[in-house]
Design an enzyme around this catalytic site. Sequence first.
Site: not given
Length: 927
Positions: A399, A512, A583, A599, A657
């Site tokens: 990340d 992302d 995403r 998320d 994740h």
Amino acid sequence: MKTLCCLLVGILAIYGSFAVDRNNFKTCEQSGFCKRLRAQKPEKSQYSLDPKTVAVQGNTLVANVVTVDRETQPPKVLHKYVLKLSAIKDGTFRVEINEAEPLYPRYVPQLALVSAPVTDKLELVSSDDTKVIAANSQGHRVVITVDPLKIEFLDKSGESAVVLNENNQLFVEPLRKRKEAVEDETGQILEEDEEGTWGETFKSHHDSKPRGNEAISLDVSFPDADQAYGIPEHSDKVNLATTTSGEPYRLYNLDVFEYELDSRMAIYAAIPVMYAHGSKRSVGVFWHNSAETWVDVVNYADSNVVSSLVNLVTGGQKRKVDARFMSESGVLDVFVLMGDKPKDVLRQYTALTGAVPLPPKFSLAYHQSRWNYVDENDVASVDEGFDTHDIPADAIWLDIEYTNGKKYFTWDAEKFQHPAEMVSNLTAKGRKLVVIIDPHIKREAGYFLHEDATEKGYYVKNKDGKDYDGWCWPGSSSYLDFMDPRVREYYASLYRYENFAGTSKDVHIWNDMNEPSVFNGPEVTMLKDNRHYKSPEPGQEGISSFWEHRHIHNEYGLFHISATHKGMLERDDKKYRPFILTRSGFAGAQRYAAIWTGDNSAEWGFLAASVPMCLSLAIAGMSFCGSDVGGFFKYPDSELMTRWYQAGAYQPFFRAHSHIETKRREPWLYDAQTLSLIRDANRRRYALLDFWYTLFFEQTRDGLPVFRPLFVEYGDESEVLTIDNQHLLGDKMLVRPVLEKGVSSVQVYLPGARTRTVWYDVDTYQAYPADGYITVDTPISKIPVYQRGGSIIPRKERVRRSSALMAHDPYTLVVALDANNTATGTLYIDDGETYDYKNNKYIYAKLEYTQERMTYTYIDESATYPTGSWVERIVVAGIKTAPRSAKLLQGDSTTSLLMTLHKGNDVLVIRKPAANMAKPWKITFSY
Ligand SMILES: *[C@@H]1O[C@H](CO)[C@@H](O)[C@H](O)[C@H]1NC(C)=O
Ligand SMILES: *[C@@H]1O[C@H](CO)[C@@H](O)[C@H](O)[C@H]1NC(C)=O
């Protein structure tokens, strides 16, 4: 009072910290155009078609449409439009309505369609003062009622299947010049544009709306429909709910912190395709528009609708779904997909927007991610942990913290000193690295990317034409304007190995935050009056020389991933297949990237939501979908973690994740039983990798989702229309993951009774004739998974560290017999990573089993691949009469085979046939 007040505030604060802050996001009421359009009463449409202007140009019918003021005598023409109706190959129509002479060009999405749609013959059947009738070559008819304009699509039997503007909600708001306020002598304003036309404010953010209002709207009716589906991404059920007493479904790519469940709020992706299904047919509409969009739905079968809205004349329950699309800007451009079976309509959508390309095989295996694996040692120890604990894994993810200060295409020089060596340590075990690259760029002097972009004018501009400056992970950031082909070219070049140190063909990319997320922007995204590149056309200056963010918002992420995709193709001369995770999403995003549900949280509700969310994305083209296994926020206990791995192992994208502030949770940090169950779930995934890979290959040809809601295969069973805690893999496997805490059994619906379908529990080979619901015991080790009788599924059962190391491992073929004692299956094999399959270096084969023989033959006869794999075992479940002997024939040789009977003598195991999969073979049985 004081105590009560503060107690309440305290409680709210506690709950508030675990839930979305709704105040950050607009309701329809707070969105100027949504409020305006929703308040318009469905009165007689002002729109009428002039039949004298009807002309057929090629395969398109063109006619003038006008709006008229009926109060005046004779009625005064208010505005002129052009309607185009085109027939598209394979049962699709396209309807476009634009202003005849718009003040400025209106935006049409640029990347959603895979190519210009191939047209079908459109014939003008008849035309008079009241009706215009056209037909395509498939036997579908379009009946256009002239005044008020209504467009009705008839199925092949002549019944009404889709109707546009039946409820008179068609609206294409003309672009305008600002009116000077006209005042009388007392200063009273007599004439003025309605409030909000030239600007609106949400919280502290002002949107200047330089072109004024330019909304569009259309109602779509689906006669005879029982349920509607699609328009992801939302966190609610797969079948769409009636919205009359609440918010419409919203389509606007947004980074919603701690998004809530069972909600129609917009989240990361926005894909404007809707399907309607009933016992008579399946149809759909694709609303080709990238602006903010809201969709109202009325399902007349919903109990709350029956009481309030049902047509009293017909009485009783009416089968019909009405929808209304409302977009802030653009051209009215809608594709009508005529079906008529669920698979037809899904294929029609894929024909327009493209299929998921064949992914590199590793990407279908297990991914281990965390925000963040902090340095090279951490990566090495996590990598090692999988070996120590005998758990297969294919990729480790990094990340944002791997970068030097959130500057993408750089490495933290302390923590990641040897990225190339780190990657080659992973690849030595067949593993890969996936790193994050977000679209925001740190505004820091000396950062090459920022300096290049500033100098070359590559950033999105604000309303004053200056580089837009927003807040994201790096702090002050600007955003590349991927709509500019030069920016895409430049960005693609950054992925070249020489420009991105330490990367190789085994480093893949995670895009992302590409909604785009802007922490200090309205609704955590970009200002709508920001400016994007528009390809220059002569005579277009000022407002016409750029697109506003409002026009393209839902397409921004698609432009981003398209540039990444281009870069990954070009970095090695188009030899290797890229893997990208995105995403945000829009129609067509499936051509470039896989998607995950963003998320989520370590809560049972989010585990349960992963199924309907991915099913909705899958039917909207994005089959390559998964959720953060374990949940991103918070910490999953052993039971939740186990169930999430068990569910994830049967979802297309399988990645664990977690958030930086959560406790570490690599599988071996759990108790021994949980570790062992996670290991088992991962091994199940790896055993079926070739099955997954074959499904993805077939999807590139037939356009059907790999991950399927039950109605796609069993749409004639009304029970399945609302089932979204079960799913199918292709048409061969049925999965009902355990999504509930502490349950010792679950109900599983087994479809297909009418066709005498039998389902086999994959753990026991126990046969269950389809007959609706069964109760299945679900101790913590149990994942209810069934193989359909009549199918053959390839498995690889040797345990390895990664999928690459399994390439030449032997197969176990599981034959599940149907009521006729037959079964068929397919198998796709190639090198798993290159495009050589496009040059016939692959095997696509058919497996067929009958009482007399089992055969392995090539479907694509001109293609071959030198696989070292062979058949280790054949398991035949549901045997009624066992053969006495079996012989393998391959090439010139004949071998007698060993067989044993198991269970209640209904499972036959053929041991070590040792047939080579690089050549066709045949086994004959005698009794
Ligand atoms: C790569 O592996 C070797 C051998 O285990 C080890 O010594 C080295 O530190 C590793 N390099 C990195 C960057 O992880
Ligand atoms: C069995 O075969 C018959 C005749 O070919 C066919 O109609 C039927 O659908 C088959 N049944 C199953 C369960 O496949």
